[in-house]
Write a protein that holds these residues in place. Structure first.
Motif, short mmCIF file in Angstrom:
data_model
loop_
_atom_site.label_atom_id
_atom_site.label_comp_id
_atom_site.label_asym_id
_atom_site.label_seq_id
_atom_site.Cartn_x
_atom_site.Cartn_y
_atom_site.Cartn_z
N LEU A 1 -7.25 -16.21 -47.74
CA LEU A 1 -8.33 -16.88 -48.47
C LEU A 1 -8.48 -16.34 -49.89
O LEU A 1 -8.94 -17.06 -50.78
CB LEU A 1 -9.64 -16.73 -47.72
N VAL A 2 -8.14 -15.07 -50.09
CA VAL A 2 -8.18 -14.45 -51.41
C VAL A 2 -6.92 -13.61 -51.57
O VAL A 2 -6.22 -13.32 -50.60
CB VAL A 2 -9.44 -13.56 -51.60
N ARG A 3 -6.65 -13.22 -52.80
CA ARG A 3 -5.43 -12.45 -53.05
C ARG A 3 -5.51 -11.07 -52.40
O ARG A 3 -6.50 -10.36 -52.52
CB ARG A 3 -5.22 -12.29 -54.56
N ALA A 4 -4.45 -10.70 -51.69
CA ALA A 4 -4.36 -9.40 -51.04
C ALA A 4 -2.89 -9.11 -50.78
O ALA A 4 -2.05 -10.02 -50.78
CB ALA A 4 -5.15 -9.39 -49.73
N ALA A 5 -2.57 -7.85 -50.56
CA ALA A 5 -1.19 -7.48 -50.24
C ALA A 5 -0.81 -8.07 -48.89
O ALA A 5 -1.54 -7.91 -47.90
CB ALA A 5 -1.05 -5.96 -50.21
N LEU A 6 0.30 -8.76 -48.84
CA LEU A 6 0.72 -9.43 -47.60
C LEU A 6 1.36 -8.48 -46.61
O LEU A 6 1.54 -8.83 -45.44
CB LEU A 6 1.69 -10.57 -47.92
N PHE B 1 -0.66 1.06 -56.53
CA PHE B 1 -1.26 -0.21 -56.13
C PHE B 1 -2.76 -0.21 -56.45
O PHE B 1 -3.29 -1.19 -56.99
CB PHE B 1 -1.05 -0.44 -54.63
N LEU B 2 -3.44 0.87 -56.11
CA LEU B 2 -4.88 0.94 -56.33
C LEU B 2 -5.24 0.91 -57.81
O LEU B 2 -6.13 0.17 -58.23
CB LEU B 2 -5.44 2.22 -55.69
N LEU B 3 -4.51 1.69 -58.60
CA LEU B 3 -4.79 1.69 -60.04
C LEU B 3 -4.48 0.32 -60.66
O LEU B 3 -5.20 -0.15 -61.54
CB LEU B 3 -3.99 2.79 -60.73
N GLY B 4 -3.43 -0.32 -60.16
CA GLY B 4 -3.10 -1.66 -60.65
C GLY B 4 -4.17 -2.67 -60.29
O GLY B 4 -4.54 -3.52 -61.11
N ALA B 5 -4.70 -2.56 -59.06
CA ALA B 5 -5.74 -3.48 -58.62
C ALA B 5 -7.02 -3.30 -59.44
O ALA B 5 -7.67 -4.28 -59.83
CB ALA B 5 -6.03 -3.27 -57.14
N LEU B 6 -7.35 -2.04 -59.74
CA LEU B 6 -8.54 -1.79 -60.56
C LEU B 6 -8.35 -2.32 -61.98
O LEU B 6 -9.28 -2.86 -62.58
CB LEU B 6 -8.84 -0.29 -60.60
N GLY B 7 -7.14 -2.18 -62.50
CA GLY B 7 -6.86 -2.67 -63.84
C GLY B 7 -6.94 -4.17 -63.95
O GLY B 7 -7.29 -4.72 -65.01
N LYS B 8 -6.61 -4.88 -62.86
CA LYS B 8 -6.65 -6.34 -62.87
C LYS B 8 -8.05 -6.90 -62.69
O LYS B 8 -8.28 -8.10 -62.87
CB LYS B 8 -5.74 -6.89 -61.77
N SER B 9 -8.99 -6.05 -62.28
CA SER B 9 -10.37 -6.52 -62.04
C SER B 9 -11.36 -5.64 -62.79
O SER B 9 -12.19 -4.94 -62.18
CB SER B 9 -10.67 -6.50 -60.54
N PRO B 10 -11.31 -5.65 -64.13
CA PRO B 10 -12.18 -4.76 -64.91
C PRO B 10 -13.67 -5.07 -64.73
O PRO B 10 -14.51 -4.19 -64.94
CB PRO B 10 -11.72 -5.00 -66.35
N ALA B 11 -14.00 -6.30 -64.36
CA ALA B 11 -15.41 -6.66 -64.22
C ALA B 11 -15.99 -6.24 -62.87
O ALA B 11 -17.21 -6.22 -62.70
CB ALA B 11 -15.58 -8.16 -64.39
#
Length: 295
Positions: free
Chosen positions: A217-222, A234-244
């Motif tokens: 339903l939402v983006r997540a690692a498959l 992965f975690l640092l990348g995920a935080l960088g993609k969602s700054p808000a």
């Protein structure tokens, strides 16, 4: 007891039945469906049949457990069709816990029984093992009554519960105290907020596994992410993609975790497992259908 009093007693059992069904099934939606089916079966009885039930609570518990046993029989097939890793639904501390409990030790025990860590272990059991464990070890039901639910002898049910308990105890070895867990998680959070890859890696076990449940339903690692370096990146990348998005500390039945906030609502819950002094499991649930109790 009048019919009206019996009806009031039956309706009053709903919270307890949800508590039982959630521990057996691992999601609020499935638990609610199981409880609804239990009440449907009760009200399908004739008035004479309902009047003949000596202990409505016991009847409801047996029927709800049988419903859950049937659901568990088909759940594995549904899990295999699930998009990405399937995780149990994370719920707030003291969810499905009797508010009348005064003893903190009792509350802590029941809180642990809805932890994601335990529910993950329960997922690895056979349906009969899981039902026997929940009914006996959490709800203190005698094996003679459990036998009526699972269709086996009391001795066989005792063996099922023992086997299940052995699995649960095996996962607890090396687990740290709540204080040590929270201290490691705070060090993990500080490193993540600072974007410090090296510091983040040091909080993670070399064989750490991250699972992200988006349910398609939402983006997540498959697929699970394995290894401290890959998980940290992965975690640092995920935080960088969602700054808000805001990452806030959160008390969970697993200890300190995190809520992911965006647009004034919880869009993810992260629970972690700490063994010795390192994080061994990171579980991220971002499937909106599994965040109902947080919003």
């Amino acid at each position: 007891m009048t019919a009206q009093e019996i009806d009031a007693e039956v309706i009053g059992e709903r919270r307890r039945l949800l508590s039982l069904a959630f521990r057996m099934l691992g999601t609020v939606a499935e638990a609610e469906d199981a409880v609804q089916e239990t009440y449907i079966r009760w009200y399908r009885l004739s008035q004479a049949q309902r009047d003949a039930v000596e202990v409505p609570r016991a009847w409801l518990t047996r029927v709800a457990s049988r419903v859950c046993l049937d659901v568990l029989g088909s759940a594995r097939v549904r899990r295999e069709r699930y998009v990405g890793p399937w995780l149990p639904e994370p719920v707030p501390s003291l969810a499905f816990t009797d508010p009348a409990l005064d003893d903190p030790a009792d509350r802590a025990t029941l809180d642990e029984s809805i932890s994601t860590a335990l529910l993950v272990v329960l997922e690895s059991m056979t349906p009969a093992e899981r039902v026997a464990f929940v009914l006996h070890d959490v709800f203190a039901m005698p094996f003679g009554e459990i036998a009526e639910v699972v269709g086996r002898t009391p001795a066989a049910c005792r063996q099922l519960a023992t086997s299940a308990r052995r699995r649960v105890d095996g996962t607890r070895s090396g687990r740290v105290s709540r204080a040590a867990h929270d201290a490691t998680v705070r060090a993990f959070a500080a490193a993540a907020r600072a974007g410090d890859l090296i510091a983040l890696v040091t909080t993670l076990d070399p064989d750490v596994v991250l699972r992200s449940d988006g349910g398609g339903l939402v983006r997540a690692a498959l697929h699970p992410v394995r290894g401290s370096d890959k998980v940290a990146r992965f975690l640092l990348g995920a935080l960088g993609k969602s700054p808000a998005a805001e990452v806030l500390e959160l008390e969970t039945p697993d200890g300190l975790g995190f809520a992911l906030w965006a647009e004034s609502r919880v869009v993810g819950v992260v629970t972690l497992e700490v063994t010795t002094d390192r994080i061994t499991d990171v579980r991220m649930v971002v499937n909106p259908e599994k965040l109902t109790l947080w919003n």
